[in-house]
Design an enzyme around this catalytic site. Structure first.
Site, mmCIF file in Angstrom:
data_model
loop_
_atom_site.group_PDB
_atom_site.id
_atom_site.type_symbol
_atom_site.label_atom_id
_atom_site.label_comp_id
_atom_site.label_asym_id
_atom_site.label_seq_id
_atom_site.Cartn_x
_atom_site.Cartn_y
_atom_site.Cartn_z
ATOM 1 N N LYS A 243 21.295 -56.948 -16.490
ATOM 2 C CA LYS A 243 21.137 -57.529 -17.822
ATOM 3 C C LYS A 243 20.094 -56.740 -18.585
ATOM 4 O O LYS A 243 19.107 -56.268 -17.999
ATOM 5 C CB LYS A 243 20.696 -59.004 -17.721
ATOM 6 N N GLU A 298 10.679 -71.212 -26.864
ATOM 7 C CA GLU A 298 10.535 -70.860 -25.449
ATOM 8 C C GLU A 298 9.080 -70.867 -25.004
ATOM 9 O O GLU A 298 8.286 -70.019 -25.419
ATOM 10 C CB GLU A 298 11.140 -69.470 -25.189
ATOM 11 N N GLU A 342 23.965 -64.919 -17.439
ATOM 12 C CA GLU A 342 22.813 -64.425 -18.196
ATOM 13 C C GLU A 342 21.587 -65.293 -17.925
ATOM 14 O O GLU A 342 20.467 -64.787 -17.753
ATOM 15 C CB GLU A 342 23.150 -64.435 -19.691
ATOM 16 N N GLU A 477 25.291 -63.635 -32.639
ATOM 17 C CA GLU A 477 24.163 -64.395 -32.098
ATOM 18 C C GLU A 477 22.847 -63.925 -32.731
ATOM 19 O O GLU A 477 21.986 -64.741 -33.045
ATOM 20 C CB GLU A 477 24.108 -64.226 -30.584
ATOM 21 N N LYS A 481 20.155 -66.201 -34.915
ATOM 22 C CA LYS A 481 18.747 -66.331 -34.574
ATOM 23 C C LYS A 481 17.825 -65.910 -35.718
ATOM 24 O O LYS A 481 16.675 -66.337 -35.776
ATOM 25 C CB LYS A 481 18.437 -65.517 -33.314
#
Length: 499
Positions: A243, A298, A342, A477, A481
């Site tokens: 990844k 986060e 992911e 995506e 964001k």
């Protein structure tokens, strides 16, 4: 540990109905405190720091920031830090103004520098009164760069003064004074009186407001971004990586410098489940201050009394426009093999980092949904006990960057990012937040963020690329964001002469 030169509980007195300290109390209180610190400075040869706290009803950290910034020309802005987050269901807002002590956090040993700064400071700080809750402690604010030599002004700062409000209750204002062997104690006493009077004036400041404007146009360099994603996929298919998280930086020209407090107030109102932050560098000469701000969903690392909590956040989908559509998208996210894969690399990277330090984490068996205003994520909560010999910054050095913002394996991903990304991430996706002198702290990942300098803004967003990623979906995506900051930057403070 920090010492308390006399036990008096700020919030405890306020909640018990006892009157708080006033300027009239200080002529008899301040002299022995200042003298005691000076005696220690003379005995040890090391300047001491006296940290004094008062409760101020009606004083809001964002209102105080707006008032302070309105009084200063651009050429004379000190550094400041604003951080708002939720702790055990309570919203905490904290503002740090100016810099009494500072450590630059650049280079390969930046985490060790941060640890040494806090540990060297701790024995020489004396608080009065003693904090009555964890959130009332004296705090240092830290902002790292994504890479050891990233730009953007990464630093760890002990502010000149601090405001902290929990759940909209009484704000505690804290003044930090440095006292050396030859300090003028009368002048320091004057600073105390001036600070107290200044806080009383700031308590009258109104909350910042905003008015909406037409949305800004954001032009993604889509062709170049798609090419980088294709290159990343080739590297993954070749077996070099599992990844890699590719970021994009979008530069915007704004009609005027944004009102930072209004922008933060908007983010607070519209993204209450995120940590809202702003880290401003000191302005120099004719250059406007750089402000790195955002609303991050986060939490990278929370440490309190040896208990560690970490969020693994990866795998994303938009919110639906209707209830049924929202539930359908959420179900698709939970069942998506690509997003689960992911997400699992992030969990694994965190588990390995903790294992290298001898920690045995508890990991929730299945990811859950983390729903935000415009996007929803997969989230796994990870908890552990911090060994006595491991400092928060030692753990941070192992964790950053997790596979949520770098890739897996970590070092291979970072090497490829250096080739694939044509810009410096600065503090994008880097750790930022606060720490206290006892080794506790709250740090988030600097995503959903922007670097603002006058009328220029650079917005950042990224997407995790794995073997079965679809380039067009990853670009979509990234657009999603970017939405929160694009929307916020379109705001303007209301015209004071208008309706």
């Amino acid at each position: 540990m920090t010492s308390s030169l006399f036990p008096w509980n700020v919030h405890g007195a306020a909640r018990a109905g006892r009157p708080p300290l006033s300027p009239a109390d200080w002529p008899e209180k301040e002299k022995p405190l200042l003298e005691a610190c000076q005696q220690l400075a003379r005995a040890t040869g090391v300047p001491q720091i006296l940290s004094l706290a008062w409760p101020f009803p009606g004083l809001n950290p964002l209102a105080a920031l707006a008032q302070e910034l309105s009084l200063l020309p651009l050429q004379h802005f000190p550094s400041y830090c604003y951080f708002a987050h939720t702790v055990q269901g309570e919203r905490v807002q904290v503002l740090g103004w100016g810099s009494l002590r500072r450590a630059d956090l650049a280079g390969e040993k930046r985490f060790q520098v941060a640890r040494d700064f806090v540990q060297a400071l701790q024995p020489h700080v004396h608080t009065a009164p003693a904090p009555s809750s964890p959130q009332e402690r004296l705090l240092c604010f830290c902002r790292f760069g994504f890479a050891p030599h990233s730009g953007g002004g990464a630093a760890l700062v002990l502010p000149r003064w601090q405001l902290l409000q929990v759940q909209g209750e009484v704000t505690v204002a804290r003044l930090n004074l440095e006292i050396g062997p030859d300090s003028d104690l009368a002048a320091l006493a004057g600073q105390i009186a001036t600070f107290f009077a200044h806080m009383q004036r700031l308590a009258q400041a109104p909350l910042p407001a905003w008015r909406p404007q037409p949305p800004l146009e954001v032009a993604l360099a889509e062709e170049a971004l798609l090419a980088r994603i294709e290159k990343a996929l080739q590297v993954i298919w070749a077996g070099s990586l599992e990844k890699v998280v590719l970021a994009e930086a979008v530069d915007l020209a704004l009609p005027s410098p944004p009102a930072i407090p209004s922008l933060l107030a908007y983010l607070e109102a519209h993204h209450p489940d995120c940590s809202v932050f702003a880290f401003a560098s000191e302005s120099k000469g004719d250059f406007p201050p750089q402000v790195f701000l955002g609303a991050s969903p986060e939490r990278l690392l929370s440490v309190w009394q040896g208990r560690v909590q970490i969020d693994a956040l990866a795998g994303s989908v938009a919110r639906g426009s209707t209830g049924p559509q929202d539930c359908r998208l959420a179900e698709e996210l939970l069942r998506s093999p690509k997003n689960r894969r992911e997400h699992q690399w992030v969990v694994r990277s965190i588990q390995e980092a903790l294992g290298w330090l001898g920690m045995d984490p508890w990991i929730s068996p299945q990811p859950r949904l983390r729903r935000l205003a415009h996007i929803q994520h997969l989230q796994t909560v990870i908890e552990a006990e911090l060994p006595d010999h491991v400092h928060l910054f030692d753990l941070l050095a192992q964790l950053h960057p997790t596979a949520a913002v770098g890739g897996y394996p970590q070092q291979a991903a970072l090497q490829w990012l250096a080739q694939l990304e044509p810009f410096d991430r600065a503090s994008y996706a880097a750790p930022l937040g606060w720490v206290d002198l006892q080794g506790n702290g709250e740090l988030v990942v600097g995503i959903r963020s922007a670097l603002i300098e006058g009328k220029r803004a650079r917005l950042y967003a990224g997407a995790g690329i794995v073997a079965d990623s679809k380039p067009e979906q990853e670009v979509a995506e990234i657009r999603l964001k970017l939405h929160a900051l694009v929307q916020a930057l379109a705001l303007r403070p209301p015209d004071p002469l208008g309706p």
